[in-house]
Structures are given as structure tokens and as C-alpha cells.
Design a protein around this motif. Structure first.
Motif, PDB file in Angstrom:
ATOM      1  N   ILE A  48       1.641   3.968  -3.001  1.00 49.61           N
ATOM      2  CA  ILE A  48       0.971   5.236  -3.373  1.00 49.61           C
ATOM      3  C   ILE A  48       1.943   6.409  -3.247  1.00 49.61           C
ATOM      4  CG2 ILE A  48      -1.372   4.470  -2.819  1.00 49.61           C
ATOM      5  CD1 ILE A  48      -1.196   6.240  -0.290  1.00 49.61           C
ATOM      6  N   LEU A 103      -7.324   2.420   1.477  1.00 49.30           N
ATOM      7  CA  LEU A 103      -6.375   3.505   1.755  1.00 49.30           C
ATOM      8  C   LEU A 103      -6.823   4.813   1.110  1.00 49.30           C
ATOM      9  CD1 LEU A 103      -2.785   2.068   1.697  1.00 49.30           C
ATOM     10  CD2 LEU A 103      -3.761   3.611   3.381  1.00 49.30           C
ATOM     11  N   LYS A 111       9.071   7.112  15.300  1.00 53.50           N
ATOM     12  CA  LYS A 111       8.912   7.894  16.537  1.00 53.50           C
ATOM     13  C   LYS A 111       9.205   6.971  17.725  1.00 53.50           C
ATOM     14  CE  LYS A 111       5.938  11.562  14.858  1.00 53.50           C
ATOM     15  NZ  LYS A 111       6.070  11.395  13.440  1.00 53.50           N
ATOM     16  N   ALA A 119       9.214  18.857   9.935  1.00 54.29           N
ATOM     17  CA  ALA A 119       8.107  19.499  10.644  1.00 54.29           C
ATOM     18  C   ALA A 119       8.267  19.488  12.162  1.00 54.29           C
ATOM     19  CB  ALA A 119       6.811  18.818  10.247  1.00 54.29           C
ATOM     20  N   ILE A 157      -0.648   9.735   3.561  1.00 55.28           N
ATOM     21  CA  ILE A 157      -2.003  10.002   3.076  1.00 55.28           C
ATOM     22  C   ILE A 157      -2.214  11.494   2.837  1.00 55.28           C
ATOM     23  CG2 ILE A 157      -4.457   9.924   3.745  1.00 55.28           C
ATOM     24  CD1 ILE A 157      -3.768   7.238   5.159  1.00 55.28           C
ATOM     25  N   MET A 158      -1.688  12.307   3.728  1.00 56.83           N
ATOM     26  CA  MET A 158      -1.974  13.740   3.654  1.00 56.83           C
ATOM     27  C   MET A 158      -1.122  14.491   2.637  1.00 56.83           C
ATOM     28  SD  MET A 158      -4.494  14.170   5.538  1.00 56.83           S
ATOM     29  CE  MET A 158      -4.593  15.935   5.630  1.00 56.83           C
ATOM     30  N   ASP A 160       7.324  14.208   3.870  1.00 57.10           N
ATOM     31  CA  ASP A 160       8.037  14.309   5.144  1.00 57.10           C
ATOM     32  C   ASP A 160       7.324  13.351   6.104  1.00 57.10           C
ATOM     33  OD1 ASP A 160       9.012  14.899   7.598  1.00 57.10           O
ATOM     34  OD2 ASP A 160       8.655  17.056   7.519  1.00 57.10           O
ATOM     35  N   LEU A 161       7.945  12.228   6.368  1.00 58.46           N
ATOM     36  CA  LEU A 161       7.279  11.184   7.159  1.00 58.46           C
ATOM     37  C   LEU A 161       7.083  11.562   8.629  1.00 58.46           C
ATOM     38  CD1 LEU A 161       8.875   7.929   5.694  1.00 58.46           C
ATOM     39  CD2 LEU A 161       6.580   8.807   5.305  1.00 58.46           C
ATOM     40  N   THR A 162       7.681  12.660   9.056  1.00 56.31           N
ATOM     41  CA  THR A 162       7.520  13.075  10.453  1.00 56.31           C
ATOM     42  C   THR A 162       6.452  14.153  10.608  1.00 56.31           C
ATOM     43  OG1 THR A 162       9.195  14.801  10.280  1.00 56.31           O
ATOM     44  CG2 THR A 162       9.964  12.620  10.925  1.00 56.31           C
ATOM     45  N   GLU A 163       5.842  14.552   9.488  1.00 52.46           N
ATOM     46  CA  GLU A 163       4.951  15.722   9.524  1.00 52.46           C
ATOM     47  C   GLU A 163       3.686  15.488  10.356  1.00 52.46           C
ATOM     48  OE1 GLU A 163       4.174  17.116   5.629  1.00 52.46           O
ATOM     49  OE2 GLU A 163       3.421  19.056   6.322  1.00 52.46           O
ATOM     50  N   TYR A 164       3.151  14.256  10.307  1.00 49.56           N
ATOM     51  CA  TYR A 164       1.945  13.921  11.077  1.00 49.56           C
ATOM     52  C   TYR A 164       2.315  12.904  12.153  1.00 49.56           C
ATOM     53  CZ  TYR A 164      -0.731  16.490   7.655  1.00 49.56           C
ATOM     54  OH  TYR A 164      -1.229  17.491   6.879  1.00 49.56           O
ATOM     55  N   ASP A 165       1.325  12.548  12.957  1.00 52.62           N
ATOM     56  CA  ASP A 165       1.622  11.668  14.083  1.00 52.62           C
ATOM     57  C   ASP A 165       2.221  10.333  13.666  1.00 52.62           C
ATOM     58  OD1 ASP A 165       0.923  13.468  15.924  1.00 52.62           O
ATOM     59  OD2 ASP A 165      -1.111  12.724  16.276  1.00 52.62           O
ATOM     60  N   THR A 166       1.753   9.802  12.556  1.00 47.23           N
ATOM     61  CA  THR A 166       2.334   8.540  12.080  1.00 47.23           C
ATOM     62  C   THR A 166       2.778   8.708  10.633  1.00 47.23           C
ATOM     63  OG1 THR A 166       0.250   7.712  11.216  1.00 47.23           O
ATOM     64  CG2 THR A 166       0.732   7.190  13.512  1.00 47.23           C
ATOM     65  N   SER A 211       0.838  -1.210   0.000  1.00 45.48           N
ATOM     66  CA  SER A 211       0.000   0.000   0.000  1.00 45.48           C
ATOM     67  C   SER A 211       0.873   1.260   0.000  1.00 45.48           C
ATOM     68  CB  SER A 211      -0.944  -0.016   1.205  1.00 45.48           C
ATOM     69  OG  SER A 211      -0.190  -0.194   2.385  1.00 45.48           O
ATOM     70  N   VAL A 241       2.048   6.781   8.214  1.00 49.78           N
ATOM     71  CA  VAL A 241       0.915   6.514   7.308  1.00 49.78           C
ATOM     72  C   VAL A 241       0.099   7.797   7.108  1.00 49.78           C
ATOM     73  CG1 VAL A 241      -1.238   5.199   7.040  1.00 49.78           C
ATOM     74  CG2 VAL A 241       0.809   4.075   7.910  1.00 49.78           C
ATOM     75  N   GLN A 242      -0.146   8.510   8.194  1.00 49.10           N
ATOM     76  CA  GLN A 242      -0.898   9.775   8.083  1.00 49.10           C
ATOM     77  C   GLN A 242      -0.148  10.756   7.170  1.00 49.10           C
ATOM     78  OE1 GLN A 242      -1.774  11.454  11.922  1.00 49.10           O
ATOM     79  NE2 GLN A 242      -2.929   9.656  12.591  1.00 49.10           N
ATOM     80  N   THR A 244       1.659  17.293  13.222  1.00 46.30           N
ATOM     81  CA  THR A 244       2.284  17.238  14.538  1.00 46.30           C
ATOM     82  C   THR A 244       2.847  18.604  14.880  1.00 46.30           C
ATOM     83  OG1 THR A 244       2.937  15.018  13.972  1.00 46.30           O
ATOM     84  CG2 THR A 244       3.977  15.960  15.906  1.00 46.30           C
TER      85      THR A 244
END
Lengths: 313, 518
Positions: A41, B12, B93, B114, A61-62, A49-55, A38, A57-58, B26
Motif C-alpha cells: 500500500i 489493513l 526502534k 519526526a 497507515i497514517m 517517514d517511518l519514524t513518525e508514529y510509534d511503529t 500488505s 505500520v502506524q 511520536t
């Protein structure tokens, strides 16, 4: 319900519980092979930037979609990708042409050794290199082939011959083939040894009675007897055509050999890890790699079906 | 399986379409200066590679005693494997570590992300942490500030050292004659011409093709580049900050190295050479010159002892060569070397980490970690008015500076130059020759103007790739046979690897800093 359907239903009732045995493999394949797919995508997204959201995956997606922009970047005129693709195929094809047949010969030779202890000893010795990591093998060969102080070059100099050099772009692909052969032919021979041993011994006896010598026995009994195994392993090897040996080449590649030695795997690693995480671009490269690999496996299967009358599906 | 796959992809997409708006970016967490720290917690810190015997290092119990925290440490692997580990840590993390000690380049790369590191601005503004704030120099704080927020605790270089020098076997050199002057060599060469003559004479006398042997991590030889007009990796050329790749004198440097190559004076196995191999060539008399960092002199000494039964006394230092104006310049190191950060997702325990670091930075504690105890590890010499190491220093303090998390810039230099560097005779030998004696001899050290540069939005993401690109290309050009690599192609490729935008960004920072500092 048709007769065929009834038969299958009956088979399922009788043997269905055996399918449970495949469950661990199915779960493992699902978790480690299908779920990660998956992530493909990312190839159609802008840089992530894989650190931008809490996970992570988020974050994936974003990130906004970018269509085929990463593929365009990959195949742009100023991109090195085509050269790297060429290197990958060149090294891989060399490995198939030169290394793939050797374990077959080796297996035949080992099974012809009459002394069982000697045969076992040879098998053990030739398996051993397979269990060394590429990092160790690279270090051993770098020392062995060091242009000034390496044992090999010291010997070659003494004989008035040239130098074997891992940093030489012309020699690099061939040295990759050589080191792969040293490390893996013993291990690869295992499947063929089993296949040779599985051939009905009565066929050999009958051939001997008919006056067939060793060579004829090999050509008319052994080789046809292991053709199925060869075909399956060949199809599987074709599937790895786009993987020219990341660990091996990563451990041995030097800048002056990059022009012929950089492969898709090392290129992706460089972009994804060393140069600050170009995940979208590297996923695009990885996806391209996988699609070509899939086409090759399907093509290989068709080829084997036509030529050897053997196939995986 | 096909159905499952299609279902998963659809799921997804659906998540992305319908639930995406619920995901929030975050936010950068702040470490609370007033958090309750009455119950001390165990702290786990990730360090760069220290040594295989790190866990038994005597610095650990000392730090526990000083700080009152029970600490444990893990270390990163060496080389690029460290980058993979750090990358995974940020993507996952990972909550294993309360703090991470990163190199400055690693810090820069993640500082612009970020929310990788917790914001320490508020906690450092609190009077509770005034000791920490004052222990570190303002320019070091500036170097760890991004977007107006302080994101880490900096370790500055102990001293503006000249780390590297070309080392020469003077016992072999004395036996050679300079064909240019017709005189025997009595001193290490002052000019590049004489250096070439020395290598030629050595080759002629021994037949060796490895007169000048370099290890694989030396892409540009500082003393040679400086003599040819390249004063530092980054330097100001015609009023503009310029990297090696764009330096107008790069062609001259390449030509010089290619001349060494064409005359068979340069060890062509550079890419396969570790420093150990070079030191071995040097000790065995296969090379008369190599490049050494001062901390590598112990290796040189051991190899000389093993192969030639001589000591490091037979080594002399060509730390610089005269340039066109007769001046001797060389590259000097400075700036922030490491940065200790609190991962954003570990900000809750950040106050404990800050107290732990502050205790280590208190003058009396910092001296104990770096230099040891007066009377046990060092003594005061009233005649020289300097501190001097005692034998226990070498036994107890080896690698203790690896456990620093921030440096007390007010005192580090004094204790380092008086005790630490003298704690190892071999290190001190080269360090003294190139950092004390050489300056008395008229040497000018040149600092890298970007050594205190902070993380920059675009440049920091590309810096590692640009540097890797340059290093690979210059190696190809000097040691390879690919004629398509030229100084112009290096320049163009280097810009492409980093984008013009990122180069403009670092130039803008430099111009602004120059303007502020007058």
C-alpha cells in the motif's frame, strides 16, 4: 455429495494428516511472503517517514494516499526508470539465453563420465563457487580483471589483445553473464543431473541395441527425459526475469558502467537506503517489478504448456 | 490464499480507516536532567567502524574507569552497509543501544525526521551538565541544533587540517627533465603546467599509463581544483553559496583532467583502485604521483619498503598549485565530524548517557582518553614548551579517539597537535609538511563554509543523493565514454536530485549566518 466429492473426502480422511507436513512451509510463506505484501500500500501513499508514529505500520497507515502519483513519477519523461528497466531485461535475457542452457549440457556431460570418482570430483569443484557470496566473487573478479594490475589483463596485454574492464559500459552486461555462469552453472546442473540419472537405463540399453550412438541417445532419450525438469526450471527462471542479479550488480557496478548496468534492484536500493528513504517511490518500482514478474511466470507457464506439453499448473 | 490476501488488504484498509485516528504522532522525548541515576546501568553504544580489534581497544577499560559505567560497544560496517543498518535501527526502534555515534551527514538526515533523536535542550540547560555545555564550542552546538532543539553531542575536527595532498616520488622525479624549461626537476611542481610536465616526463621515461593514480573515492582532486578556481566543495561565487556541480570553473577542472586522460597520464582504472592499489603503483614506480590523506602515509611507507626498499623519505608533497593570481590555495577540513545521539525511544536511559559523556569531556579525563597519562604516554618538553608522545602512546592509544562521544573543544586541538599526531611518524610526516611547513611557505587553506551547517528540513534529506549524483557524473565525465554527460547535464541533474528548494534552503542558511557573523 457427488462421487468425486466422496472420493476426495475419503482421500482427505486417509491422507489428511500428511498435510501437516506442509504446515511449516505454509506458515513461513504466510509470515515472510504474504504478510509483507500488505506493505505494497506504500506504493499508493505520499512519501513516508517511518519514524513518525510509534511503529512503522502506524506511519504507513497514517500517511495520506497519493493514488498513482508514485507511478507517474516513476514513468515521468525525465525519470531514468525506463532505461533501467531496459538494462534489467537486457541483462536478464542475456543470462537466460547464454547461461540457462549450459547446466543442461554440463549435466549431460557429467553423467556421461564413466569414472564415478572423477564425476563426483568434477561435480564438487563446479558447485564450489556457488557457496561464495557475491561480495567475495566481485572482489576476486575486480582484482582478476583490474585494468592495470589484474592477471587477466596482464595476460591479454602480453598477447597484444584488448582490455577486459568492469567499468566499461559496453562490456559490463556481458561480464555479468560471464561471472554468473562461473558462479552458478555447477549448482544449477544439480537438478538436471538428478533428472538424467532418473531416466530408466533400459531405454539407453534398448537404444544401444537398436544402434543409436551417444548423440542420438542424448537427443532421443536424455533430452526428452529431462524436458519436464527443464520446463519447470525455465518457468521459475522466467519469474526472476526482472531480477537481473541485485547482489552481483550492486557489488560490481561503477559509475561509468551505470548507463548499461544499473538495474531495478540497485535503483530501488539507492532510492530507499542511500538517498534517505523514498519508500513510496521504491515500493511502486518494486510492485511494478513484481507484477511484470507474475505476468512473465504465467506467460512462461502457458508457453511451456503449449510447446513442451509440460507446466507447473 | 487469494482470499487470505484480500482479507489482509481489507483488514489493513479497515485499520487505516477506523482506527487511524487513534494513532498519535511520536513526540520528541526529552532527557530528564533530574532523573535518578544512583543505580548505574550498563550502557551499550553503537560506533562507526573502528577496527577489527575494537573490542580489545585499551580505551574501553579506561572509559569504564573514568565514567564509572560498564560500557560495551558495537561498530557499524564500513561503506553503504552502515546506512542500511542505521535505517533498520530507526525503523525498528531497536532498543539495543543507549546511544549512537553517527557521522554528521547521517545525523542531519535523521534529525529532520519526526522523532528520531531525543531532545537534549533541557538537560543541557541544567547546571548539572554545565561542564559538557562549556566543553563544546558554540558553533558546534549550533551545528547539532534543529528547530531550536539540541539533538546530539558533537565531535569537532581535531584541527582545521589539510587532510589530502598529492604525494610525489622525489627519488624518481630527480631523474626526470622538465621539457618546458629544459632543466631537471629539483622540486615538486608549483604550477599545474609543471605538474603535467612531470607526469609527461615520467610517462616518457617509463612508458607507464598510470603516472597519476587516484583511488576510487577521490572524485575531485582538491589541490588541482583549488588552482583552477574551485576553492572548496561549497564556496561563495559572486556572492552566492555554490556547490561544485554549479561552479563556473567546473568545466576548466574537467578539461584539465581530460587533458591528463588524453595524454595517457591518468590512471584510467580509478574506479577499481583502492588506496592500497594506488600506493602499490606508487611504490612500484608505476605512478609518480597519487593523492594521500595524512593518515594513509603508513600504508605508503609499508608499500615503499616492500616494493622499492626505500622509505617514506623519498616522498614529497604537492599540497597546492599556484592559481591565476600566483596564490596557493587548498581545501582544508573543519566542522563537526560525528554526533552522538540518544534515540528517541531510549530517552529514559538518556540521563545516564549524558553523565557518561560529561565525565569523558572533563578536561583531565578527556586528555587521558585522547593522549594518555603524563609520564606514561607523553612528557612535557620544557625547552619547546610542548608535550611530546612517549613510546607507550602508540601501544595504548591507537584508535582511542574513535571512542570519543563529543570533543572538549577547549583543549582538543592543543593535545592533538602536540601529542596525537606525533604518535605516528608516518602520519606526522605528511601532516607537518602540509599543515605546518606549507603555511610558512604561503599556503592558504580554505574552509568549507557549510562544515558547521545544522540539519536543514529539505536539504538534509537530499544531501546524500545530491552528492552521490555529482560524484557518479563527474566520474563518468572524466573516465567514461558517455558523451551525453556534460557540465550542464551535471548541473541540471544535481538540482533535480536535490530540488531547487533544498538548494535555496542551504543558501538561505548561509546568508543568514554570514549576516549574523558580520
Amino acid at each position: 455429495m457427488t462421487t468425486k466429492g466422496k472420493t476426495q473426502n475419503g482421500k482427505f480422511k486417509r491422507y489428511g494428516n500428511l498435510l501437516l507436513l506442509t504446515l511449516p512451509a505454509v506458515i513461513l510463506a504466510f509470515v515472510f511472503c504474504y504478510i509483507p505484501m500488505s506493505g505494497l500500500i506504500m506504493a499508493f501513499k505520499e512519501e513516508i517517514d517511518l519514524t513518525e508514529y510509534d511503529t512503522a505500520v502506524q506511519s504507513i497507515i497514517m500517511t495520506p494516499w497519493s493514488g498513482f502519483a508514485q507511478f507517474e513519477k516513476l514513468f515521468a519523461a525525465d525519470s531514468d526508470f525506463m532505461r533501467i528497466l531496459g538494462n534489467t531485461l537486457y541483462i536478464s535475457v542475456l543470462k537466460i539465453l547464454l547461461v540457462f542452457p549450459i547446466p543442461i549440457l554440463l549435466a549431460i556431460m557429467i553423467t556421461e563420465v564413466q569414472s564415478r570418482p572423477a564425476s563426483k570430483a568434477i561435480q564438487s569443484i563446479i558447485y564450489l563457487p556457488h557457496f561464495l557470496s557475491w561480495a567475495i566473487v566481485a572482489s576476486v573478479f575486480e582484482t582478476f580483471m583490474h585494468p592495470n594490475v589484474g592477471a587477466l589483463n596482464t595476460m591479454l596485454h602480453a598477447m597484444g589483445l584488448g582490455t577486459v574492464n568492469l567499468s566499461d559500459a559496453k562490456q559490463f552486461p556481458w561480464l555479468m553473464v560471464l561471472t554468473t555462469a562461473w558462479k552458478d552453472i555447477g549448482w544449477s546442473a544439480v537438478a538436471y543431473i538428478s533428472a538424467v540419472l532418473a531416466i530408466d537405463q533400459e531405454q539407453f540399453e534398448a537404444a544401444r541395441i537398436d544402434g543409436a550412438g551417444k548423440v542420438k541417445q542424448i537427443f532421443y532419450i536424455t533430452l526428452p527425459g529431462i524436458a519436464g525438469t527443464v520446463a519447470v526450471l525455465f518457468i521459475m527462471r522466467i519469474g526472476y526475469l526482472m531480477d537481473a542479479g541485485f547482489e552481483q550488480i550492486y557489488a560490481m557496478l561503477t559509475p561509468t558502467a551505470e548507463s548499461t548496468g544499473e538495474i531495478i534492484g540497485t535503483y530501488i536500493y539507492k532510492l530507499a537506503i542511500k538517498n534517505g528513504g523514498s519508500y513510496a517511490l521504491t515500493t511502486a518500482a518494486g510492485l511494478f517489478n513484481s507484477v511484470v514478474g507474475l505476468i512473465l511466470v504465467v506467460g512462461g507457464n502457458l508457453f511451456c504448456k503449449k510447446v513442451f506439453k509440460r507446466s507447473i499448473w | 490464499m487469494k482470499k487470505i490476501l484480500i482479507f489482509m488488504i481489507c483488514a489493513l484498509f479497515a485499520i487505516g480507516t477506523f482506527s487511524g485516528c487513534n494513532f498519535k504522532k511520536t513526540e520528541r522525548a526529552k532527557v530528564d536532567p533530574d532523573a535518578d541515576v544512583s543505580q548505574k546501568i550498563d550502557l551499550k553504544i553503537l560506533l562507526p567502524y573502528v577496527s577489527d580489534s575494537m573490542q580489545s581497544n585499551k580505551a574501553i577499560p579506561l572509559i569504564n574507569e573514568i565514567t564509572g559505567y560498564n560500557t560495551s560497544y558495537d561498530q557499524l560496517p564500513t561503506g553503504s552497509a552502515a546506512e542500511t543498518n542505521i535505517n533498520n535501527l530507526f525503523v525498528d526502534k531497536d532498543k539495543t543501544y543507549n546511544a549512537l555515534k553517527l557521522t554528521k551527514n547521517q545525523f542531519n538526515r535523521y534529525a529532520v525526521k519526526a522523532a528520531a533523536f531525543a531532545d537534549l535542550t533541557d538537560v543541557l540547560a541544567s547546571p548539572k551538565f554545565s561542564v559538557m555545555k562549556e566543553a563544546i564550542s558554540p558553533e558546534a552546538w549550533e551545528a547539532v541544533t534543529f528547530d531550536g532543539k539540541i539533538l546530539g553531542i558533537p565531535d569537532s575536527a581535531s584541527n582545521n587540517n589539510i587532510d589530502k595532498s598529492i604525494i610525489i616520488r622525489k627519488d624518481l622525479m630527480y631523474k626526470l627533465v622538465n621539457e618546458r624549461t629544459g632543466q631537471p626537476f629539483t622540486e615538486v611542481p608549483d604550477t599545474l603546467e609543471d605538474f603535467v610536465e612531470l607526469l609527461k616526463a615520467f610517462k616518457k621515461s617509463t612508458g607507464s599509463n598510470t603516472a597519476f593514480s587516484l583511488p576510487s573515492n577521490i572524485y575531485v582532486v582538491g589541490p588541482i581544483a583549488a588552482a583552477l578556481g574551485i576553492e572548496q566543495e561549497w564556496s561563495e561565487v559572486n556572492g552566492q553559496l555554490t556547490y561544485l556541480a554549479e561552479h563556473p570553473e567546473l568545466q576548466k577542472y574537467v578539461d584539465f583532467m581530460k587533458q591528463l586522460r588524453s595524454e595517457g597520464l591518468l590512471d584510467m582504472a580509478m574506479q577499481s583502485n583502492s588506496f592500497q592499489t594506488c600506493a602499490q603503483n606508487f611504490a612500484q614506480g608505476k605512478s609518480i604521483a597519487t593523492l594521500s590523506n595524512f593518515w594513509e602515509m603508513a600504508t605508503v611507507d609499508a608499500q615503499l619498503e616492500a616494493y622499492s626498499k626505500v622509505t617514506a623519505d623519498c616522498v614529497d608533497f604537492a599540497y597546492a598549485f599556484e592559481n591565476e593570481d600566483g596564490e596557493k590555495l587548498t581545501w582544508q577540513s573543519s566542522g563537526v565530524t560525528y554526533v552522538t545521539v540518544i534515540p528517541n525511544w531510549m530517552a529514559e536511559t538518556g540521563t545516564h548517557v549524558m553523565y557518561y559523556i560529561q565525565e569523558k569531556l572533563r578536561e583531565e579525563n578527556f586528555v587521558r582518553i585522547v593522549a594518555g597519562d603524563l609520564g606514561t604516554h607523553y612528557k612535557y618538553n620544557s625547552l619547546t614548551k610542548e608535550y611530546e608522545p612517549l613510546s607507550a602512546f602508540a601501544e595504548d592509544k591507537t584508535s582511542s579517539d574513535h571512542f570519543l562521544t563529543g570533543t572538549n573543544d577547549n583543549i582538543y586541538n592543543k593535545y592533538w597537535t602536540q601529542i596525537v599526531i606525533k604518535g605516528n611518524d608516518n602520519y606526522y610526516m605528511q601532516w607537518k609538511a602540509t599543515n605546518t611547513d606549507a603555511f610558512a611557505d604561503g599556503l592558504k587553506g580554505v574552509l568549507n563554509p557549510v562544515s558547521f551547517a545544522p540539519a536543514l528540513e529539505t536539504y538534509s534529506s537530499h544531501a546524500a543523493g545530491m552528492e552521490d549524483y555529482f560524484n557518479a557524473e563527474i566520474t563518468k565525465m572524466i573516465y567514461g565514454s558517455d558523451a551525453s554527460v556534460t557540465v550542464d547535464s551535471i548541473k541540471a541533474g544535481w538540482i533535480a536530485a536535490g530540488t531547487q528548494e533544498s538548494i535555496d534552503e542551504i543558501r538561505a542558511w548561509y546568508n543568514k549566518t554570514k549576516e549574523v557573523n558580520g
